[in-house]
Design a protein around this motif. Structure first.
Motif, PDB file in Angstrom:
ATOM      1  N   PRO A  15       0.571  -1.103  -0.146  1.00 13.16           N
ATOM      2  CA  PRO A  15       0.218  -0.211   0.128  1.00 13.16           C
ATOM      3  C   PRO A  15       0.619   1.502  -0.185  1.00 13.16           C
ATOM      4  N   ASP A  16       0.491   2.054  -0.148  1.00 18.03           N
ATOM      5  CA  ASP A  16       0.844   3.596  -0.466  1.00 18.03           C
ATOM      6  C   ASP A  16       0.620   4.075   1.143  1.00 18.03           C
ATOM      7  N   ILE A  17      -0.041   3.931   1.908  1.00 16.53           N
ATOM      8  CA  ILE A  17       0.151   4.271   3.423  1.00 16.53           C
ATOM      9  C   ILE A  17      -0.409   3.413   3.028  1.00 16.53           C
ATOM     10  N   PHE A  18       0.523   3.440   4.659  1.00 16.61           N
ATOM     11  CA  PHE A  18       0.289   1.943   5.900  1.00 16.61           C
ATOM     12  C   PHE A  18      -0.130   2.399   7.304  1.00 16.61           C
ATOM     13  N   ILE A  19      -1.196   2.365   8.132  1.00 16.99           N
ATOM     14  CA  ILE A  19      -1.186   3.222   9.558  1.00 16.99           C
ATOM     15  C   ILE A  19      -1.462   2.573  10.211  1.00 16.99           C
ATOM     16  N   ALA A  20      -1.049   2.303  11.399  1.00 16.31           N
ATOM     17  CA  ALA A  20      -0.998   1.140  12.813  1.00 16.31           C
ATOM     18  C   ALA A  20      -0.970   1.776  14.363  1.00 16.31           C
ATOM     19  N   GLN A  21      -1.182   1.761  15.194  1.00 16.14           N
ATOM     20  CA  GLN A  21      -1.029   2.233  16.275  1.00 16.14           C
ATOM     21  C   GLN A  21       0.293   1.416  17.029  1.00 16.14           C
ATOM     22  N   ASN A  22       1.089   1.829  16.679  1.00 15.03           N
ATOM     23  CA  ASN A  22       3.178   0.851  16.987  1.00 15.03           C
ATOM     24  C   ASN A  22       3.290   0.865  18.377  1.00 15.03           C
ATOM     25  N   TYR A  23       3.127   0.514  19.525  1.00 16.36           N
ATOM     26  CA  TYR A  23       4.086   0.344  19.864  1.00 16.36           C
ATOM     27  C   TYR A  23       6.028  -0.190  20.543  1.00 16.36           C
ATOM     28  N   PRO A  24       6.642   0.422  20.834  1.00 16.10           N
ATOM     29  CA  PRO A  24       7.701   0.100  20.923  1.00 16.10           C
ATOM     30  C   PRO A  24       7.938  -1.084  22.700  1.00 16.10           C
ATOM     31  N   CYS A  35      21.368   9.136  15.515  1.00 19.95           N
ATOM     32  CA  CYS A  35      20.375   7.551  16.398  1.00 19.95           C
ATOM     33  C   CYS A  35      21.256   7.300  17.012  1.00 19.95           C
ATOM     34  N   ALA A  36      21.998   6.834  16.496  1.00 22.68           N
ATOM     35  CA  ALA A  36      23.680   6.212  17.613  1.00 22.68           C
ATOM     36  C   ALA A  36      24.180   7.546  18.177  1.00 22.68           C
ATOM     37  N   PRO A  79      13.481   6.071  24.019  1.00 19.99           N
ATOM     38  CA  PRO A  79      12.816   6.213  22.564  1.00 19.99           C
ATOM     39  C   PRO A  79      14.231   6.307  21.628  1.00 19.99           C
ATOM     40  N   ALA A  80      15.558   5.290  22.398  1.00 18.87           N
ATOM     41  CA  ALA A  80      15.599   4.481  21.041  1.00 18.87           C
ATOM     42  C   ALA A  80      15.629   3.034  20.816  1.00 18.87           C
ATOM     43  N   THR A  81      14.002   2.541  21.631  1.00 18.33           N
ATOM     44  CA  THR A  81      13.411   1.250  20.527  1.00 18.33           C
ATOM     45  C   THR A  81      12.576   2.129  20.230  1.00 18.33           C
ATOM     46  N   GLN A  82      12.481   3.063  19.988  1.00 15.14           N
ATOM     47  CA  GLN A  82      11.329   3.894  18.868  1.00 15.14           C
ATOM     48  C   GLN A  82      11.611   3.523  17.893  1.00 15.14           C
ATOM     49  N   THR A  83      13.261   4.732  17.622  1.00 20.34           N
ATOM     50  CA  THR A  83      13.966   4.258  16.522  1.00 20.34           C
ATOM     51  C   THR A  83      14.417   3.304  15.552  1.00 20.34           C
ATOM     52  N   GLY A  84      14.635   2.420  16.964  1.00 27.13           N
ATOM     53  CA  GLY A  84      15.700   0.922  16.603  1.00 27.13           C
ATOM     54  C   GLY A  84      14.750   0.252  15.910  1.00 27.13           C
ATOM     55  N   VAL A  85      13.475   0.197  16.703  1.00 29.30           N
ATOM     56  CA  VAL A  85      12.332  -1.018  15.736  1.00 29.30           C
ATOM     57  C   VAL A  85      11.643   0.180  14.571  1.00 29.30           C
ATOM     58  N   PHE A  86      11.293   1.381  14.266  1.00 30.44           N
ATOM     59  CA  PHE A  86      10.945   1.749  13.446  1.00 30.44           C
ATOM     60  C   PHE A  86      11.281   2.311  11.833  1.00 30.44           C
ATOM     61  N   PHE A  87      12.122   2.919  12.268  1.00 28.89           N
ATOM     62  CA  PHE A  87      12.698   4.144  11.874  1.00 28.89           C
ATOM     63  C   PHE A  87      14.376   4.437  11.155  1.00 28.89           C
ATOM     64  N   GLU A  88      15.022   3.352  12.017  1.00 22.25           N
ATOM     65  CA  GLU A  88      17.040   3.147  11.270  1.00 22.25           C
ATOM     66  C   GLU A  88      16.257   2.124  10.146  1.00 22.25           C
ATOM     67  N   THR A  89      17.850   2.742   9.884  1.00 24.98           N
ATOM     68  CA  THR A  89      17.597   1.124   8.701  1.00 24.98           C
ATOM     69  C   THR A  89      17.653  -0.056   8.489  1.00 24.98           C
ATOM     70  N   GLY A  90      16.933  -0.903   7.778  1.00 28.51           N
ATOM     71  CA  GLY A  90      16.701  -2.333   9.039  1.00 28.51           C
ATOM     72  C   GLY A  90      15.647  -2.365   9.698  1.00 28.51           C
ATOM     73  N   ALA A  91      15.771  -1.291   9.834  1.00 31.49           N
ATOM     74  CA  ALA A  91      14.675  -1.587  11.846  1.00 31.49           C
ATOM     75  C   ALA A  91      13.590  -2.926  10.989  1.00 31.49           C
ATOM     76  N   ALA A  92      13.268  -3.738  12.218  1.00 32.79           N
ATOM     77  CA  ALA A  92      11.600  -4.787  12.061  1.00 32.79           C
ATOM     78  C   ALA A  92      10.933  -4.019  11.623  1.00 32.79           C
ATOM     79  N   LEU A  93      10.359  -2.989  12.102  1.00 33.73           N
ATOM     80  CA  LEU A  93       8.748  -2.216  11.212  1.00 33.73           C
ATOM     81  C   LEU A  93       8.810  -1.888  10.798  1.00 33.73           C
TER      82      LEU A  93
END
Length: 509
Positions: free
Chosen positions: A401-410, A443-444, A415-429
């Motif tokens: 899809p062009d947009i994916f909407i979600a209620q995310n939980y780190p 982030c580092a 905050p490192a658990t937010q960037t590391g899971v969602f935003f950084e290169t290769g993050a799981a989500l």
């Protein structure tokens, strides 16, 4: 078709039956809870579960946890700890008198055996111990972890809802088998918590009973029954009839202002952030189109209708329980400019997707977005995506899809658990494969800061970059909602524990 009608007398008898069962449950100190979905596993290393977290945490316990209602870290199986001056070595002093469910006393050696299990690459949550150099148990009450490099977020990781929880030797020795006890733990439990697993009927119900040998205060309830009831409407009816005591997730927001008599609502700030991922491969490749779409989906146009008073505009790409930014995110607001941009781009069609597990919430959000996008000339459609296919979206971005909407939980409050899971290169989500070397470097750097005000300023700067690039769009902070029967007290909810109460402290007045 023959229509069966219940007579008034029959209805009265049924009501008596419901009330009798409720009275019996209260007399026996039985708590009944319904889940929308089955529990994948109670094995604390086995999966990132949402439904079942409250059960898992009263079967198993970790070294530390978040204090109820706060993001403050307090001891759990560790009564105290110290950190070396270089920030690498954590020395935990374990509590006396802790026993596993099979009656064996917990020692530091048991903790060490368990933590080594959590490191196994075959277990999906092994990444929680990434960066650990050594672990040891120098005596029966001391457990030591040394990191390869300082991790200011390490204690938060240990306090996470999905953090390492100590499993006993009945599982990891007696029933270890050839798979680290995975098969046995799929239907059994061996922890230190205030409840034991008595009955396991997959897809139907799970029964917990009080652990009379628990090291801490004894829980109020003798028994907890978890029922699998996929229909939210059915759960609501069962709650009204006193057939269950709590609906922990999914109660419709538009029904919260008109709860039936005898029901109450707990609404608290959690780590759930409503967010939109932008797939920049297709229609949203053009920055002007992205800006126009952001103008249309501005939450100011739908937030109150979707969530009433139980949500506020996002302040950043971090939930406000993690970083409470100074003001709401500033979306573009010029609808006429948005219409012109879409007209210049030619016919623009986009698809909005969301996970099937979140349909009760996201369907309503998507419908508002479709209506608002139509006002700027964008044709939008909606697609539900099976939860187990989320992580595969990146494999074919042209079909995603062009947009994916979600209620995310780190994973945790840092905050490192937010960037590391969602935003950084290769993050799981990081579903659409966003990659920015500058963001990764920032982030580092932020992840090594120990001054919280400075750290948060750095992370907010990262949020601004991601928003300005139209990669991740923060929409709303949504309160965690729990609806329960009057008389229940001491729910002890925690911002970092989604959709869950503490069965160990919960009681009836």
């Amino acid at each position: 078709m023959k229509i069966m009608r219940t007579t008034c007398a029959a209805a009265f008898i049924l009501a008596l039956g419901f009330n009798a069962r409720a009275s019996a449950a209260a007399a026996e100190k039985v708590l009944r809870v319904a889940y929308n979905e089955d529990v994948a596993t109670f094995d604390p290393d086995g999966a990132i579960i949402m439904f079942g977290l409250d059960v898992s945490r009263v079967l198993y316990e970790g070294l530390v946890q978040y204090k109820p209602g706060t993001t403050q870290i307090i001891g759990w199986l560790a009564q105290s700890w110290s950190i070396s001056p270089d920030g690498r070595t954590y020395r935990f002093s374990l509590r006396d008198g802790v026993v596993f469910h099979d009656g064996r006393a917990m020692t530091a050696s048991d903790v060490l055996v368990y933590f080594r299990r959590r490191q196994a690459p075959s277990l999906p949550l092994s990444y929680f111990l990434d960066g650990v150099e050594t672990m040891s148990a120098p005596d029966s009450h001391t457990f030591v972890i040394t990191l390869k490099a300082p991790q200011p977020a390490f204690l938060d990781r240990l306090a996470s809802a999905w953090a390492p929880k100590v499993i006993g030797p009945e599982a990891l020795v007696d029933h270890a088998g050839g798979d680290l006890g995975v098969a046995w733990l799929n239907e059994h439990a061996d922890g230190t918590g205030p409840f034991k697993l008595l009955e396991f009927a997959r897809g139907q119900r799970y029964v917990l009973v009080r652990n009379s040998n628990y090291w801490g205060p004894q829980p109020y309830f003798d028994k907890i029954e978890i029922l699998i009831v996929p229909s939210t409407n059915q759960q609501m009816l069962m709650l009204e009839r006193a057939e269950i005591d709590i609906v922990e997730h999914g109660y419709p927001f538009d029904q919260l202002s008109k709860l039936p008599p005898g029901l109450k609502v707990d609404a608290h700030d959690g780590l759930g952030l409503e967010m939109a991922y932008f797939n920049q491969t297709k229609a949203l490749r053009d920055p002007a189109v992205r800006n126009a779409v952001m103008t249309a989906i501005n939450p100011a146009g739908w937030l109150n209708d979707a969530f009433g008073s139980f949500a506020t505009p996002a302040r950043s790409l971090y939930p406000k329980a993690m970083i409470n930014g100074p003001q709401a995110v500033a979306f573009p607001t010029d609808f006429e400019a948005a219409r012109r941009a879409i007209a210049r781009a030619g016919p623009v069609s986009i698809e909005i997707g969301y996970a099937d597990q979140e349909e009760p919430v996201q369907q309503r959000v998507a419908e508002f977005m479709v209506s608002l996008l139509k006002q700027i000339g964008v044709t939008a459609t909606v697609r539900t995506i099976p939860l187990d296919q989320e992580s595969s979206l990146i494999n074919n971005l042209f079909r995603a899809p062009d947009i994916f909407i979600a209620q995310n939980y780190p994973d945790a409050v840092h905050p490192a658990t937010q960037t590391g899971v969602f935003f950084e290169t290769g993050a799981a989500l990081n579903f659409f494969g966003y990659s920015n070397q500058k963001v990764d470097a920032l982030c580092a750097e932020a992840g090594q800061l120990t001054s919280i005000p400075q750290r948060d300023r750095e992370y907010l700067a990262i949020s601004n970059i991601l928003f300005d690039e139209g990669a991740f769009v923060p929409l709303a902070d949504i309160k965690d909602i729990i609806v329960y029967r009057s008389g229940l007290v001491d729910l002890d909810t925690r911002p970092a524990l989604p959709w869950a109460v503490d069965y160990g402290t919960l009681r009836r007045q």
